[in-house]
Design a protein around this motif. Structure first.
Motif, mmCIF file in Angstrom:
data_model
loop_
_atom_site.group_PDB
_atom_site.id
_atom_site.type_symbol
_atom_site.label_atom_id
_atom_site.label_comp_id
_atom_site.label_asym_id
_atom_site.label_seq_id
_atom_site.Cartn_x
_atom_site.Cartn_y
_atom_site.Cartn_z
ATOM 1 N N CYS A 60 22.247 25.093 -24.720
ATOM 2 C CA CYS A 60 23.202 24.033 -25.051
ATOM 3 C C CYS A 60 24.657 24.511 -25.013
ATOM 4 O O CYS A 60 25.582 23.706 -25.119
ATOM 5 N N VAL A 61 24.865 25.815 -24.846
ATOM 6 C CA VAL A 61 26.228 26.333 -24.759
ATOM 7 C C VAL A 61 26.978 25.672 -23.607
ATOM 8 O O VAL A 61 28.191 25.459 -23.668
ATOM 9 N N ASP A 64 29.434 22.901 -24.421
ATOM 10 C CA ASP A 64 30.640 23.159 -25.211
ATOM 11 C C ASP A 64 31.776 23.576 -24.253
ATOM 12 O O ASP A 64 31.767 24.673 -23.714
ATOM 13 N N CYS A 123 17.338 25.586 -28.425
ATOM 14 C CA CYS A 123 18.437 24.639 -28.261
ATOM 15 C C CYS A 123 17.959 23.205 -28.276
ATOM 16 O O CYS A 123 18.647 22.323 -28.776
ATOM 17 N N ARG A 127 20.733 21.891 -32.993
ATOM 18 C CA ARG A 127 22.104 22.162 -32.534
ATOM 19 C C ARG A 127 22.648 23.422 -33.201
ATOM 20 O O ARG A 127 23.651 23.978 -32.769
ATOM 21 N N HIS A 130 23.619 27.192 -31.669
ATOM 22 C CA HIS A 130 24.957 27.592 -31.253
ATOM 23 C C HIS A 130 25.527 28.701 -32.156
ATOM 24 O O HIS A 130 26.106 29.668 -31.679
ATOM 25 N N TYR A 133 23.863 32.039 -31.410
ATOM 26 C CA TYR A 133 24.334 32.622 -30.149
ATOM 27 C C TYR A 133 25.737 33.237 -30.309
ATOM 28 O O TYR A 133 26.021 34.334 -29.840
ATOM 29 N N ALA A 185 30.964 27.723 -36.863
ATOM 30 C CA ALA A 185 29.607 27.190 -36.661
ATOM 31 C C ALA A 185 28.693 27.515 -37.844
ATOM 32 O O ALA A 185 27.724 26.804 -38.101
#
Ligand SMILES: [Fe+2]
Ligand SMILES: [Fe+2]
Length: 258
Positions: A60-61, A64, A123, A127, A130, A133, A185
């Motif tokens: 999911c990076v 962003d 992911c 959410r 993130h 990671y 985050a």
């Protein structure tokens, strides 16, 4: 360390240029066998950044925009770290086979691939991945920059010192990006719990996945094994431990004394 100006980073990002160094002086200085082994390790890790990038972009990076902007410049800078180390070795009389990158990539472990799949699966579930990671990135960049610092202070080769200190400037900015994004985050307590779980369960030192375990263990001993190294691992742990929910963080000290 308390904030990261992404625009400024994007404006100033540039490669380490070989012309910054006077490599003609290389033949006046020597390297120890251990330094050569260590530089090979670092070169392999730096050159494999693109493989790590491929994995992270499957997560999911990719959604962003700030991370995507950063990672685009980051991968470029890391590539040139590998290249300048290779060139430094060459002018110092240590030939590196042109096919080395392919050999290193081929031997990247199964664990690395499983982690890749695991990350993209995580992911899809939460959410908060993130945060994990970003924290992971902060730990690896901080370890890298501290590791280069140890070597730069220890070596009697002034050219190596100069090269490492130049690379360290980039690593500091990389660390700052991950660390500051991770702090935000990790505000959510679920993110703290997930990050704690993943780090405790899966964290491995920089280069494992790309390098075989005996090499990783040798590297940890070589860089952090003496009393100055112990101090450095404590500093890394306490810096990461200042992130929300990560006061427990002791992974570098634990790895060093393993
Ligand atoms: Fe690097
Ligand atoms: Fe870096």
């Amino acid at each position: 360390m308390n904030n990261f100006d992404l625009e400024r980073y994007l404006t100033n990002s540039k490669k380490v240029d070989l012309s910054e160094f006077d490599f003609s002086a290389a033949e006046n200085y020597s390297l120890t066998d251990d330094e050569v082994r260590c530089l090979h390790y670092m070169m392999d890790v730096e050159s494999s950044t693109i493989v790590y990038l491929r994995a992270i972009l499957r997560t999911c990076v990719i959604d962003d925009p700030e991370a995507v902007a950063f990672l685009s410049c980051w991968a470029y800078e890391e590539y040139f770290h590998g290249r300048v180390i290779r060139e430094f070795l060459r002018v110092s009389g240590v030939e590196v086979s042109p096919g080395r990158y392919v050999e290193v990539k081929r031997s990247a472990s199964l664990r690395e691939r499983i982690e890749e799949l695991g990350a993209s699966f995580m992911c899809s579930l939460t959410r908060h991945f993130h945060a994990a990671y970003l924290t992971w990135g902060a730990v690896q960049e901080l370890t890298t920059l501290e590791g280069y610092g140890v070597l730069a202070r220890r070596t009697s080769n002034p050219l190596l010192k100069t090269v490492l200190n130049r690379i360290i400037k980039d690593e500091r900015r990389h660390f700052s990006f991950y660390y500051n994004k991770a702090r935000a985050a990790l505000e959510a307590s679920r993110a703290q719990r997930l990050t704690t779980f993943l780090l405790r369960k899966f964290w491995t030192p920089v280069g494992s996945g790309v390098k075989a375990d005996p090499d990783v263990n040798w590297m940890i001993r070589f860089v952090f094994g003496d009393s100055a190294g112990a101090e450095v691992t404590r500093r890394i742990d306490s810096t990461i431990g200042r992130l929300p929910g990560l006061a427990w963080f002791d992974l570098l000290t634990a790895t060093r004394s393993h």
